[in-house]
Design a protein around this motif. Structure first.
Motif, PDB file in Angstrom:
ATOM      1  N   GLN A  13      89.031  55.004 140.384  1.00 15.14           N
ATOM      2  CA  GLN A  13      87.774  55.012 141.284  1.00 15.14           C
ATOM      3  C   GLN A  13      86.615  54.999 140.400  1.00 15.14           C
ATOM      4  OE1 GLN A  13      88.016  58.355 144.058  1.00 15.14           O
ATOM      5  NE2 GLN A  13      89.388  57.096 145.258  1.00 15.14           N
ATOM      6  N   PHE A  14      86.494  55.807 139.336  1.00 17.09           N
ATOM      7  CA  PHE A  14      85.552  55.986 138.429  1.00 17.09           C
ATOM      8  C   PHE A  14      85.145  54.696 137.853  1.00 17.09           C
ATOM      9  CE2 PHE A  14      82.100  58.042 136.196  1.00 17.09           C
ATOM     10  CZ  PHE A  14      82.046  57.570 134.732  1.00 17.09           C
ATOM     11  N   GLU A  15      85.965  54.021 137.092  1.00 19.30           N
ATOM     12  CA  GLU A  15      85.779  52.858 136.576  1.00 19.30           C
ATOM     13  C   GLU A  15      85.495  51.717 137.638  1.00 19.30           C
ATOM     14  OE1 GLU A  15      89.646  51.780 134.728  1.00 19.30           O
ATOM     15  OE2 GLU A  15      89.388  53.323 133.021  1.00 19.30           O
ATOM     16  N   GLY A  16      85.818  51.768 138.862  1.00 19.07           N
ATOM     17  CA  GLY A  16      85.620  50.765 139.745  1.00 19.07           C
ATOM     18  C   GLY A  16      84.125  50.955 140.058  1.00 19.07           C
ATOM     19  N   ILE A  17      83.714  52.058 139.845  1.00 22.77           N
ATOM     20  CA  ILE A  17      82.142  52.337 140.126  1.00 22.77           C
ATOM     21  C   ILE A  17      81.130  52.049 139.196  1.00 22.77           C
ATOM     22  CG2 ILE A  17      80.376  54.137 140.875  1.00 22.77           C
ATOM     23  CD1 ILE A  17      82.552  55.569 142.668  1.00 22.77           C
ATOM     24  N   SER A  18      81.500  52.609 137.870  1.00 26.57           N
ATOM     25  CA  SER A  18      80.597  52.492 136.704  1.00 26.57           C
ATOM     26  C   SER A  18      80.620  51.169 136.202  1.00 26.57           C
ATOM     27  CB  SER A  18      81.382  53.291 135.596  1.00 26.57           C
ATOM     28  OG  SER A  18      82.675  52.953 135.231  1.00 26.57           O
ATOM     29  N   GLY A  19      81.472  50.286 136.273  1.00 25.64           N
ATOM     30  CA  GLY A  19      81.342  48.779 135.933  1.00 25.64           C
ATOM     31  C   GLY A  19      81.354  48.739 134.236  1.00 25.64           C
ATOM     32  N   ARG A  20      80.573  47.928 133.843  1.00 27.31           N
ATOM     33  CA  ARG A  20      80.377  47.617 132.417  1.00 27.31           C
ATOM     34  C   ARG A  20      79.232  48.169 131.715  1.00 27.31           C
ATOM     35  NH1 ARG A  20      81.838  41.396 131.493  1.00 27.31           N
ATOM     36  NH2 ARG A  20      81.915  42.207 129.326  1.00 27.31           N
ATOM     37  N   ASP A  21      79.387  48.154 130.453  1.00 30.08           N
ATOM     38  CA  ASP A  21      78.233  48.756 129.606  1.00 30.08           C
ATOM     39  C   ASP A  21      77.978  47.801 128.555  1.00 30.08           C
ATOM     40  OD1 ASP A  21      77.995  50.985 131.071  1.00 30.08           O
ATOM     41  OD2 ASP A  21      78.870  52.369 129.568  1.00 30.08           O
ATOM     42  N   PHE A  22      76.345  47.315 128.403  1.00 26.08           N
ATOM     43  CA  PHE A  22      76.272  46.437 127.104  1.00 26.08           C
ATOM     44  C   PHE A  22      75.205  47.097 126.458  1.00 26.08           C
ATOM     45  CE2 PHE A  22      77.225  44.075 131.104  1.00 26.08           C
ATOM     46  CZ  PHE A  22      78.146  42.990 130.702  1.00 26.08           C
ATOM     47  N   PHE A  23      75.037  46.534 125.058  1.00 29.96           N
ATOM     48  CA  PHE A  23      74.145  47.128 124.057  1.00 29.96           C
ATOM     49  C   PHE A  23      73.178  45.868 123.642  1.00 29.96           C
ATOM     50  CE2 PHE A  23      75.894  51.189 124.093  1.00 29.96           C
ATOM     51  CZ  PHE A  23      77.149  51.183 124.417  1.00 29.96           C
ATOM     52  N   LEU A  24      71.940  46.258 123.665  1.00 29.69           N
ATOM     53  CA  LEU A  24      70.812  45.090 123.242  1.00 29.69           C
ATOM     54  C   LEU A  24      70.135  45.671 122.332  1.00 29.69           C
ATOM     55  CD1 LEU A  24      70.244  42.057 124.095  1.00 29.69           C
ATOM     56  CD2 LEU A  24      68.694  43.009 125.841  1.00 29.69           C
ATOM     57  N   VAL A  33      66.472  40.383 128.072  1.00 29.85           N
ATOM     58  CA  VAL A  33      66.923  39.793 129.442  1.00 29.85           C
ATOM     59  C   VAL A  33      68.228  40.717 129.446  1.00 29.85           C
ATOM     60  CG1 VAL A  33      67.929  38.188 130.745  1.00 29.85           C
ATOM     61  CG2 VAL A  33      66.177  37.499 129.143  1.00 29.85           C
ATOM     62  N   LEU A  34      68.098  41.722 130.473  1.00 26.59           N
ATOM     63  CA  LEU A  34      69.228  42.585 131.061  1.00 26.59           C
ATOM     64  C   LEU A  34      70.098  41.992 131.953  1.00 26.59           C
ATOM     65  CD1 LEU A  34      67.044  44.014 129.455  1.00 26.59           C
ATOM     66  CD2 LEU A  34      67.619  46.192 130.785  1.00 26.59           C
ATOM     67  N   SER A  35      71.273  41.596 131.629  1.00 29.62           N
ATOM     68  CA  SER A  35      72.166  41.102 132.645  1.00 29.62           C
ATOM     69  C   SER A  35      72.699  42.181 133.864  1.00 29.62           C
ATOM     70  CB  SER A  35      73.485  40.463 131.949  1.00 29.62           C
ATOM     71  OG  SER A  35      74.358  40.095 132.737  1.00 29.62           O
ATOM     72  N   CYS A  36      72.966  41.210 134.856  1.00 24.97           N
ATOM     73  CA  CYS A  36      73.290  42.077 136.057  1.00 24.97           C
ATOM     74  C   CYS A  36      74.509  41.678 136.807  1.00 24.97           C
ATOM     75  CB  CYS A  36      72.362  42.209 137.376  1.00 24.97           C
ATOM     76  SG  CYS A  36      72.953  43.093 138.646  1.00 24.97           S
ATOM     77  N   THR A  37      75.630  41.395 135.525  1.00 22.26           N
ATOM     78  CA  THR A  37      76.792  40.650 136.017  1.00 22.26           C
ATOM     79  C   THR A  37      77.697  41.467 137.009  1.00 22.26           C
ATOM     80  OG1 THR A  37      77.987  41.851 134.044  1.00 22.26           O
ATOM     81  CG2 THR A  37      76.917  39.812 133.543  1.00 22.26           C
ATOM     82  N   THR A  38      78.325  40.506 137.655  1.00 25.58           N
ATOM     83  CA  THR A  38      79.445  41.274 138.751  1.00 25.58           C
ATOM     84  C   THR A  38      80.747  40.365 138.719  1.00 25.58           C
ATOM     85  OG1 THR A  38      78.737  39.755 140.578  1.00 25.58           O
ATOM     86  CG2 THR A  38      77.784  42.214 140.235  1.00 25.58           C
ATOM     87  N   GLU A  39      81.833  40.976 139.033  1.00 28.33           N
ATOM     88  CA  GLU A  39      82.989  40.181 138.888  1.00 28.33           C
ATOM     89  C   GLU A  39      83.291  39.371 140.097  1.00 28.33           C
ATOM     90  OE1 GLU A  39      86.355  42.903 138.018  1.00 28.33           O
ATOM     91  OE2 GLU A  39      85.393  43.312 136.029  1.00 28.33           O
ATOM     92  N   GLY A 104      76.642  47.234 144.177  1.00 28.08           N
ATOM     93  CA  GLY A 104      78.121  47.335 144.390  1.00 28.08           C
ATOM     94  C   GLY A 104      78.601  47.967 143.181  1.00 28.08           C
ATOM     95  N   ARG A 105      78.747  47.481 142.186  1.00 30.11           N
ATOM     96  CA  ARG A 105      79.420  48.042 140.829  1.00 30.11           C
ATOM     97  C   ARG A 105      78.031  48.275 139.858  1.00 30.11           C
ATOM     98  NH1 ARG A 105      84.675  45.909 137.695  1.00 30.11           N
ATOM     99  NH2 ARG A 105      85.628  47.082 139.090  1.00 30.11           N
ATOM    100  N   ASP A 106      78.051  49.422 139.257  1.00 21.30           N
ATOM    101  CA  ASP A 106      76.962  49.527 138.427  1.00 21.30           C
ATOM    102  C   ASP A 106      76.991  48.646 137.157  1.00 21.30           C
ATOM    103  OD1 ASP A 106      75.813  50.950 140.392  1.00 21.30           O
ATOM    104  OD2 ASP A 106      76.010  53.024 139.195  1.00 21.30           O
ATOM    105  N   THR A 107      76.234  48.289 136.575  1.00 24.75           N
ATOM    106  CA  THR A 107      76.292  47.601 135.136  1.00 24.75           C
ATOM    107  C   THR A 107      75.172  48.116 134.289  1.00 24.75           C
ATOM    108  OG1 THR A 107      77.067  45.597 135.906  1.00 24.75           O
ATOM    109  CG2 THR A 107      76.083  45.539 133.713  1.00 24.75           C
ATOM    110  N   SER A 108      75.351  48.687 133.261  1.00 27.07           N
ATOM    111  CA  SER A 108      74.256  49.358 132.251  1.00 27.07           C
ATOM    112  C   SER A 108      74.175  48.578 130.977  1.00 27.07           C
ATOM    113  CB  SER A 108      74.939  50.826 132.027  1.00 27.07           C
ATOM    114  OG  SER A 108      74.837  51.768 133.213  1.00 27.07           O
ATOM    115  N   THR A 109      72.936  48.509 130.547  1.00 32.90           N
ATOM    116  CA  THR A 109      72.571  48.114 129.427  1.00 32.90           C
ATOM    117  C   THR A 109      71.739  49.108 128.697  1.00 32.90           C
ATOM    118  OG1 THR A 109      72.507  45.787 130.310  1.00 32.90           O
ATOM    119  CG2 THR A 109      71.260  46.405 128.224  1.00 32.90           C
TER     120      THR A 109
END
Length: 276
Positions: A13-24, A33-39, A104-109
């Motif tokens: 459940q935690f993985e489904g909520i947290s989504g992906r992390d990016f480093f810029l 440009v900070l991406s807001c990608t979703t699957e 929906g799903r968080d994406t962090s940069t």
């Protein structure tokens, strides 16, 4: 066994909520440009997107329902693209931090900003003497960045310890210092590089920014201005000369309209004798 299943469910459940992390990684003045990608295969609905900014344990809502908050001190430099990505113009060190796209799903940069500056700040790179350069990375995440700053000279050779005209001070966290001896008339340049564990350069900054203190773009603009000024002077001189050559004669009304005028020589004649 039951406890293990509960732990597994929690992790999923935690993985489904947290989504992906990016480093810029950026330098001051650049654009990010900070991406807001979703699957999801469906196009993003930006009217339902929020962007949160976190730094020093303080979280601010920069974007609500796809709109930049006008109360934000950075509102003039923020915008949202059609793909819901967050655009930051003219980056400063204060922009570094964690940005989270909530859709929906968080994406962090994690945005890190690399800066290089002399000490004192107003040091003249063209004068002789010693100057200490400070290279700083805001923010220092992930942990492998703590000892990832290195210095190279204008030839690309890495500067280690102490050498001819330089001394590298001990690095603390994500800050490194380099003391160099300035020599006027010499094209010396020092570059601070951020490298990963494989020694790949993520981003770098130079001191001074240009050997002559003038960027190539500034030089081109200066040349264009000079050429434009010369052209204006030449055109003005030609226009004035043309007007002078075609200027009509004054007192045209006193000039004969083209009729021929004949002149006759008149000689003095002797006076006629009077009759007696």
């Amino acid at each position: 066994m039951a406890q293990l299943e509960l732990i597994l469910i929690f992790v999923l459940q935690f993985e489904g909520i947290s989504g992906r992390d990016f480093f810029l990684y950026k330098r001051p003045g650049q654009e990010a440009v900070l991406s807001c990608t979703t699957e999801s295969s469906s196009p993003p609905t930006c009217s339902m997107v929020d962007w949160l900014y976190n730094r020093n344990h303080e979280t601010l809502a920069e974007v609500r329902n796809g709109n930049v908050g006008q109360i934000s001190a950075r509102a003039a430099r923020l915008s949202v693209n059609t793909d819901c990505s967050l655009v930051i113009n003219n980056i400063t060190a204060e922009d570094a931090g964690q940005y989270t796209c909530r859709q929906g799903r968080d994406t962090s940069t994690y945005l890190s900003v690399l800066t290089i500056s002399p000490s004192p700040p107003d040091a003249d790179p063209k004068r002789d003497g010693n100057v200490t350069l400070q290279c700083s990375l805001f923010i220092c995440d992930p942990p492998w960045l703590e000892n990832s700053i290195r210095w190279v000279d204008e030839t690309g050779a890495e500067l280690l310890g102490e050498g001819d005209g330089y001394r590298v001070l001990q690095q603390t966290d994500c800050v490194s210092f380099l003391t160099v001896k300035r020599q006027s008339g010499h094209n010396r340049k020092y570059t601070c590089q951020l490298v990963d564990e494989q020694k790949n350069v993520k981003i770098e900054a130079d001191y001074p920014p240009d050997f002559n203190g003038v960027s190539p773009l500034s030089y081109v603009m200066w040349t264009v201005r000079v050429v434009g000024l010369i052209l204006m002077v030449v055109i003005t001189v030609l226009v004035i000369r043309n007007k002078w050559n075609t200027k009509p004669l004054e007192n045209d009304n006193n000039v004969n309209d083209g009729a021929d005028v004949q002149y006759e020589n008149v000689e003095a004649r002797p006076a006629a004798a009077r009759p007696q």
